[in-house]
Design an enzyme around this catalytic site. Structure first.
Site, short mmCIF file in Angstrom:
data_model
loop_
_atom_site.label_atom_id
_atom_site.label_comp_id
_atom_site.label_asym_id
_atom_site.label_seq_id
_atom_site.Cartn_x
_atom_site.Cartn_y
_atom_site.Cartn_z
CG ASP A 80 3.50 -8.72 8.05
OD1 ASP A 80 3.63 -9.30 6.96
OD2 ASP A 80 3.57 -7.48 8.18
CG HIS B 150 1.76 -7.40 4.73
ND1 HIS B 150 3.08 -7.78 4.67
CD2 HIS B 150 1.67 -6.23 4.03
CE1 HIS B 150 3.77 -6.87 3.97
NE2 HIS B 150 2.94 -5.93 3.57
CD GLU C 117 4.83 -3.46 1.31
OE1 GLU C 117 5.91 -2.91 0.97
OE2 GLU C 117 4.76 -4.25 2.27
#
Length: 545
Positions: free
Chosen positions: A175, A246, A319
């Protein structure tokens, strides 16, 4: 007995019948060797019993055998005076789940690591238990990227999963805030990307910082050990390498992976705050080749034949912010060359590349429900996290689905509305709420519902800074989730929550014996609170399914 998860059917009397003590022997048929080893190493150690090999017809023996008339994960446990205990499984996994039930029947001392009452003879109630899981995928996500969980903690959670008949560990390995897996051809991923200089303490709105380095990673041998340990317990480990968003930690280690025509990527460091970073991977051939190299090593470390579902590789896909792509000449050129409409289709192309790359190597891609945008290859599967919508769309399009909606089974979300809950974030999801979660949403046809492989609870660790915090958020709700995933429960409104609470009274003693720092029913203990650490409560109930 107070079994969790509840079995399909129990017949017989509850008085002790089959003796279990120093003279108990163990007979194991071919194909049951993993359970044989587990019984001696775990149950034998807990109760101080040798469980020596004995004849199949021993009066006080335990017998393990396969029975092809049962479903692969189904088992039949029989206990009777003078006949001992017999566990039949439709496959090796079924025998193992039967052994987990036997452990519960023997009481909380069977969950310890050493005997506290040596030479005690226990009694297994006279009964026949017929059991099999409702769902094939019964998963738990552990986010080891935001806060690293050392290898011993992961092995411990595999044991906790096995005790609850869960069979898929989804490891979130990368991440913005950390990269946790050794990739030999790219050493800076562990030299640089595996640690950050400090961490936000609490939600990103909190003014508090933990001003010390945080990091860690699993060596390749650590990963092999974790995968082998899981396989012994019939658990698949599904790795997640997040792309194209990420990814700030990876870009901090290898700046050429970022959008160098937009920002100075050499100035980036590993993320120290929570939230979604705008630093995403550049859509270049060099980036694709880099991650192909990463995945080549990942596939070797996570073999497809380790356990059911181990053919899956999770690529994240969620995302991904597009601001840098919007400004990047390189990204605009790629969009034009490929004849794409916009940056959203560029993300779909990026995911599609690795979908095809994995499929060519006999593996299956799974990703968060954003990967549906732009279409998917038939073999890809979807983790539905933004409610049920993505999962419904995927199932109707013929894709397999794992249901893990944020509003119901994100276990980092707070467990009660009171101010004493440590770092309260998200929706209030009580133990009863999780028990009434239904993985198959309304409106699917029978054919579409068959695409729901199962369900998964997710434990994100932005505000879970250590093992005690992970335990607190995960338990006891994981016990309720395990019953949802395993047992043939009625509709949510008709579920016997009062009966589940009664069974939990016995299960808390098992968790105590295992050393789990769960949330007590009455609320957090003083040392489990985090006064003054800001969270992010969401007002109102979660949306209806």
């Amino acid at each position: 007995m107070e079994l969790i998860p509840a079995p399909r059917a129990i017949e017989g009397r509850q008085e002790p019948a089959a003796a279990f003590g120093p003279g108990t022997t163990l007979w194991a048929a071919p194909g049951t060797e993993r359970t044989e080893r587990w019984l001696r190493a775990t149950l034998g150690a807990a109760l101080g019993l040798p469980l020596r090999p004995g004849p199949r017809d021993a009066r006080d023996g335990v017998r393990l055998l396969l029975d092809d008339t049962l479903e692969p994960e189904a088992y039949r446990l029989s206990a009777a005076a003078g006949r001992g205990v017999e566990i039949r499984g439709g496959g090796p996994a079924g025998v193992f789940w039967g052994a987990q039930t036997l452990r519960q029947l023997l009481g909380p001392d069977a969950f310890r690591r050493a005997p506290v009452r040596p030479d005690t003879v226990l009694g297994v109630p006279h009964q026949v238990i017929e059991d099999a899981p409702r769902f094939r995928w019964r998963g738990l996500l552990l986010d080891v990227a935001r806060h690293f969980m050392p290898k011993g903690g992961v092995l411990r959670y595999l044991d906790l999963m096995a005790a609850h008949k869960l069979n898929v560990l989804h490891l979130h390995l990368t991440d913005d805030q950390g990269w946790r897996i050794e990739i030999k051809r790219y050493p800076r991923l562990t030299e640089i990307a595996s640690w950050r200089t400090r961490s936000k303490f609490g939600h990103r709105a909190s003014p508090l910082w933990e001003e010390k380095p945080h990091g860690g990673f699993y060596t390749q041998d650590d990963i092999r050990e974790i995968v082998a340990y899981a396989a012994e317990r019939h658990i698949a480990v599904v790795p997640e390498i997040d792309v194209p968003g990420h990814s700030q930690a990876a870009i901090a280690a290898y700046p050429e992976l970022g959008n160098t025509d937009v920002i100075d990527t050499t100035a980036l460091s590993v993320g120290d705050n929570w939230g979604i970073s705008s630093n995403v991977l550049a859509p270049t051939d060099a980036t694709l080749r880099f991650y192909e190299g990463v995945f080549e090593e990942v596939l070797e470390l996570f073999p497809a034949d380790a356990a059911a579902f181990s053919e899956f590789v999770h690529i994240g896909g969620d995302e991904c912010r597009k601001e840098q792509w919007t400004e990047s000449v390189t990204a605009k050129t790629r969009i034009a060359d490929l004849g794409l409409a916009d940056e959203d289709e560029l993300q779909s192309w990026f995911i599609g590349h690795f979908d095809a790359w994995l499929a060519a190597r006999g593996r299956r891609l799974i990703g968060w429900d954003e990967i549906l945008e732009g279409g998917l290859a038939p073999g890809a599967a979807v983790s539905s996290w933004r409610g049920y919508g993505g999962g419904v769309a995927a199932a109707r399009a013929g894709h397999d689905v794992v249901m893990c909606p944020e509003q119901y089974v994100y276990l980092d979300h707070r467990q009660a509305p009171g101010e004493d809950e440590p770092v309260p974030i998200g929706f209030v999801r009580t133990l009863e709420d999780v028990y009434r979660f239904e993985p198959v949403p309304d409106g699917l046809t029978d054919e579409e519902a068959r695409h729901v492989l199962g369900t998964q609870a997710n434990v994100w660790t932005e505000v879970l800074e250590d093992a005690a915090r992970v335990d607190y958020q995960t338990f006891p709700r994981l016990a309720a989730f395990a019953e949802v995933a395993w047992s043939p429960l009625p509709a949510p409104a008709d579920r016997d929550y009062a009966g589940f609470e009664r069974r939990m009274a016995a299960h808390y003693r098992r968790l105590d014996a295992l050393g789990v720092a769960y949330r007590p029913p009455a609320g957090p203990r003083p040392w489990q609170k985090r006064p003054g650490v800001l969270g992010r409560p969401i007002e109102g109930p979660p949306p209806n399914r």
